[in-house]
Each structure stands twice: as structure tokens, then as C-alpha cells.
Design an enzyme around this catalytic site. Structure first.
Site: not given
Ligand code: FAD
Ligand code: NAI
Length: 471
Positions: A44, A46, A186, A209, A278-279, A318, A326, A450
Site C-alpha cells: 500500500l 501508492g 525538466g 529545461e 511532469g506527471r 493527483d 501527497a 533563541h
């Protein structure tokens, strides 16, 4: 035999799908999650867990340590001669990924989510078919169906990915050796993160690019600073260039490109080429036509508050419009399931942060200066460099700055852009501030510990009203 009648069936087990399944379980819905795994695998999580966020961050961390041991350590008075053990680096990556994917199995059990392994297909209103690896078909019935099938890398004509010499992000996460020369097509997030990994491990890296800038969408001032930082690390950029083809032999790749504005073609010889342009949404074989859904021209499923045009069919992550991230998928998962359960699901699309996990890191949330100018919105900017931050100075990590953009009239924070050390961890502070519609003065008048890098966030907010004290 598991049950086959559900309140909700979710297709996809990535950050969209698995978070939707968990939230549905928490709300007492009878839920199943159908996932076919990535590249023939059965785990699982993805893209994100298997071939995306997690393995890339594992290699970014390890390679950053290697680079520090090779250079920065000596400045700190630590003399070592590091030796790369690439197979161990890959092994620890795989172990971390394995533990994380198992974690989702545990969460499914904890929240009573039924898991079906196989390819899911919508087979008409309220119906999902699952085709297992052995061809067995299981029919499921559901009041609501959530599509969370994610995305896959975009191809480029003339550049055939073979995962040997010409790879996409998945191949670049598992190269068998450090390339002599890696050419990346890219200058987006994947190209620069994975280009950084291999550069730190010793590869010569050239990024080609199409546009005349890197990381489109990022605030232009940040992008310039970012490019300067990467160039200093030895990454070469060829901007405004169109790749026309790549030919792989057994041991090398020859890549041709030409200026977008016109001009002579040139050739680059590489050991490996990473295609990262890209996707695209992943909807093949999903049976969308069975419920009358037609993806748009770019393949995205169009939604209104996660509802598709088909009653009872929802889509998130997506596979829908918006940033392919995500945490965006996770936000939508929660909101979509809450809407299904009759609650008020909500996503604030104006407060979805972006991070590039390079060194220095880049993180931002809200509007860029370019967007505000295009909208004609009057704004004020406060900036603070890490050279003036005591913790960054002590740690020798002074590259970068924080920029806060606030409405000129109301002082509401509209956008925050950071490049520097640990900004991935710090951008969340401004996400919370923006969710509460804070003014920059709210941050400027909040006590920060700080010495920390987070003081730079406060000093930049002070800069909006011109009272930055430490620079
Ligand atoms: P996915 O994670 O793609 O999951 C979809 C799942 O659906 C997959 O398991 C797939 O097998 C399954 N599926 C598809 N079709 C079917 C079907 N018909 N039946 C059954 N199952 C099906 N994002 C970040 O926010 N931070 C990062 O640091 C980050 N790093 C990344 C690094 C890389 C190299 C890549 C490639 C991506 C990265 N991303 C990152 C993007 C992130 O991985 C995606 O935005 C996120 O995974 C999208 O989640 P999703 O659930 O929509 O889809
Ligand atoms: P991207 O959209 O970030 O960048 C693609 C780049 O390729 C752009 O600069 C684009 O102008 C360029 N390009 C497009 N066509 C081209 C061509 N023909 N020749 C040369 N350059 C070309 O896409 P990328 O890097 O593939 O990543 C995909 C998505 O994955 C990202 O948009 C992001 O949503 C997600 N991701 C997120 C990460 C994170 O959050 N840290 C890490 C990695 C991926």
C-alpha cells in the site's frame, strides 16, 4: 470471504486513498480500499510511499550526509574520508519504505478497512469490480465510490524510457551506480531533487529545461536564488532548450536538443538520462465511461467539492486538478469522506504548502509576488537573510532568506517564501498563521525561541512594517 457490500469503496491506496479509508473507518463507515500496487508490487502507499516522497527523501537525507562528510565536516573540525556504499544506501531506503507501507496495513486493520488487492474498475452506478493478479474478479457494491488512482510520469516523444539508461523518477531512485554524467530533462521538483542526490554522490549533472527559468510556479526571486545555489553545487543548467530525441545504447545515451527560440541543435552524451517533465492522471481501464465520466483534455477527472459528474462517485488526489502533492491528496481525502458522512468537508486550497527537499531547502505557501502583481493586489514585503540568523551562522548554513508578503491595507499574510536550512519544517508555522488569517504583525509579535532558525520567520514578518531588528 470478505464482505462485498460497502458504504464506501475507494479505488487507490496512495495518500488520497489510504487516508480516505482510514477516515471512513474512524467515522464508522463500512469501507474497502482496492489497490493494484505500483509496478507490479503489492504494498500500500501508492506513488508517495513506494516510488515517490519517501524513497526520494531517504536518498536526499543519505546523500546530504555523504556530502557533509565529504566537505562541511572538515570545517567543523571532524576529519573523515567517506566512502560510498551505494548498495547499503539503497538497502536502508528499501527498509524504511517497507516499514512505512506495513504501517498502513496496520492502520487499515486498526480502522476496520477491508483491503482488496487488484485493479479496480467502476462497473456502473454503485458497482466496483476488482481484478486480481490471477484474473479472479470480485464484484463489490457501494453507496459511494472514491477514485484516488493518482498519477504516472509524463512521456516525451523521442525519449523512450527503458528504466536502464533512460529512466523516469522510479528508475532514478534505484540506479545501480553513480552516473559519470546524468542529464535531467525538466528543471522541476523531481529533476532538482533527484539531480541533487546524484550530484552529491559524485555525478556530473546537467539539467535541460524548456522554459527560460527553473521551477515554474515558484516565486521568481526564490527561483533565481535557488538556481544560483544549485549552480554553485555544480549542477549545470541549459534553459530555454527543447529536447528533440535521445538514443540509448547499452552503456550511454546521446541526447539532442535545440534552443526553443530557434538555433542550432546540440548533442549531450550521458551515462543516464532522467525524464522528469511532469506527471499525468492515471485513469486507464477505470471504467469511468460506465458512469458517464469523461476526463478533461489533460486526463484529469473534473470535480466540484470532490464530487464528479456521476452521482455517488467522488475523486481526490493527483487524478484531480491542483498541485500533485501527497498532503493535498490527504486534505482532500479527509474532506471528501467527511462530506460523504454528512459533515462539512473543507479544503483551504490557498494554504497548501510546497517544499523542495534539496540543500538549501525551498518552501512556500500562499501567493507569489508575481501572482499578487497580476491580481493588482497591493502588498508589502518583509525579508530576512539567514546570514543574519545566529543559529544558521553557528551551523554554517547561511544561504537563503525568508520573504513575507502581506496585504498593504489589512496586513493579512498572503504568501511566505523561504529558502534555507530546515525551511521544510518551518513553513508549517505560517500555514497555521494563514489558516487563522493572521496579520504579519501577529507573527512579528510572537516570541520565538533563541537561538533557532525560526527567528528568521519572525524577523521577516517584522520587515513588513520596516522594523526588522537583526539585519
Ligand atoms: P498515488 O500515490 O499515485 O496512489 C494511487 C494508487 O492507486 C496507486 O497505489 C496505484 O497503484 C493505485 N491505482 C491506480 N489505478 C488503480 C486501479 N484501477 N485499481 C486499483 N488501484 C489503482 N509529494 C509530496 O507532497 N511531497 C514529496 O516529497 C513528494 N515527493 C515525490 C517524489 C517523487 C519521485 C514523486 C514521483 C512524487 C512525489 N510526490 C511528493 C507526489 C506524491 O507522491 C503524489 O502527489 C501522491 O502520491 C498522490 O497521491 P494519490 O493518492 O493521489 O495517488
Ligand atoms: P514539474 O511540473 O515539477 O516540473 C517539470 C519541469 O519540466 C518544468 O520545469 C517544465 O517546464 C519542464 N518541462 C516540461 N516539458 C519539457 C520538455 N519537453 N523539455 C524540457 N523540460 C520540460 O514535474 P516533475 O518534476 O516531473 O514532478 C511532478 C510532480 O511531482 C511535481 O509537480 C510535484 O507535484 C510532485 N513532486 C513533489 C515533490 C515535493 O513535494 N517535494 C517531489 C517530487 C515530485
Amino acid at each position: 470471504m470478505a464482505e462485498t457490500n460497502y458504504d464506501v469503496v475507494i479505488i487507490g491506496g496512495g495518500p488520497g486513498g489510504y487516508n480516505a479509508a482510514i477516515r471512513a473507518g474512524q467515522l464508522g463507515l463500512k469501507v474497502a480500499c482496492v489497490d493494484k500496487g505500483i509496478d507490479g508490487g503489492s504494498t500500500l502507499g501508492g506513488t508517495c510511499l513506494n516510488v515517490g516522497c519517501m524513497p526520494s527523501k531517504a536518498l536526499l537525507h543519505a546523500s546530504e550526509m555523504f556530502a557533509a562528510a565529504s566537505g562541511e565536516f572538515a570545517t567543523l573540525g571532524i576529519e573523515v574520508t567517506p566512502k560510498l556504499n551505494l548498495s547499503q544506501m539503497m538497502k536502508q531506503k528499501a527498509e524504511s519504505v517497507g516499514a512505512l507501507t506495513k504501517g498502513i496495513e496496520f492502520l487499515f486493520k486498526k480502522n476496520k478497512v477491508d483491503r482488496f488487492q487488484g485493479a479496480g474498475r467502476v462497473a456502473g452506478a454503485g458497482k466496483v469490480e476488482v481484478v486480481a493478479a490471477d484474473g479472479a474478479v470480485t464484484a463489490l457494491a457501494a453507496k459511494d465510490i472514491v477514485i484516488a488512482t493518482g498519477s504516472v510520469p509524463t512521456g516525451l516523444p523521442g525519449v523512450a524510457v527503458d528504466q536502464q539508461r533512460i529512466v523516469d523518477s522510479t528508475g532514478a531512485l534505484s540506479l545501480p551506480e553513480v552516473p559519470g554524467h546524468l542529464v535531467v530533462i525538466g528543471a522541476g521538483i523531481i529533476g532538482l531533487e533527484l539531480g541533487s542526490v546524484w550530484r552529491r554522490l559524485g555525478a556530473k549533472v546537467t539539467v535541460v529545461e524548456f522554459l527560460d527559468r527553473i521551477t515554474p510556479g515558484m516565486d521568481a526571486e526564490m527561483a533565481k536564488t535557488f538556481q544560483r545555489a544549485l549552480t554553485k553545487q555544480g549542477i549545470a543548467f541549459k534553459l530555454g532548450m527543447k529536447v528533440t530525441g535521445a538514443t540509448a545504447s547499452k552503456k550511454a545515451v546521446s541526447l539532442t536538443y535545440e534552443p526553443v527560440a530557434g538555433g542550432a541543435a546540440e548533442t549531450l552524451e550521458a551515462d543516464y538520462v532522467l525524464l522528469a517533465i511532469g506527471r499525468r492522471p492515471w485513469t486507464e481501464g477505470l471504467g469511468l465511461e460506465s458512469v458517464g465520466i469523461t476526463p478533461d483534455k489533460r486526463g484529469f477527472i473534473e470535480t466540484d467539492h470532490w464530487k464528479t459528474s456521476a452521482p455517488g462517485v467522488w475523486a481526490i488526489g493527483d487524478v484531480t486538478h491542483g498541485p500533485m502533492l501527497a498532503h493535498k491528496a490527504e486534505e482532500e481525502a479527509v474532506a471528501c469522506i467527511e462530506a460523504i458522512a454528512g459533515k462539512a468537508g473543507h479544503v483551504n486550497y490557498g494554504v497548501i504548502p510546497s517544499v523542495i527537499y534539496t540543500s538549501p531547502e525551498v518552501a512556500w505557501v500562499g501567493k507569489t509576488e508575481e501572482e499578487l502583481k497580476a491580481e493588482g493586489r497591493a502588498y508589502k514585503a518583509g525579508k530576512f537573510p539567514f546570514t543574519a540568523n545566529s543559529r544558521a551562522k553557528i551551523n554554517h548554513e547561511t544561504e537563503g532568506f525568508v520573504k513575507v508578503l502581506a496585504d498593504a491595507a489589512t496586513d493579512e499574510v498572503l504568501g511566505v517564501h523561504m529558502i534555507g536550512p530546515s525551511v521544510s519544517e518551518m513553513v508549517g508555522e505560517y500555514c497555521v498563521a494563514m489558516e487563522f488569517r493572521a496579520a504579519s504583525e501577529d507573527v512579528a509579535r510572537t516570541c520565538h525561541p533563541h537561538p533557532t532558525r525560526s527567528e528568521a520567520l519572525r524577523q521577516a514578518a517584522m520587515g513588513v512594517e520596516g522594523w526588522t531588528m537583526q539585519a
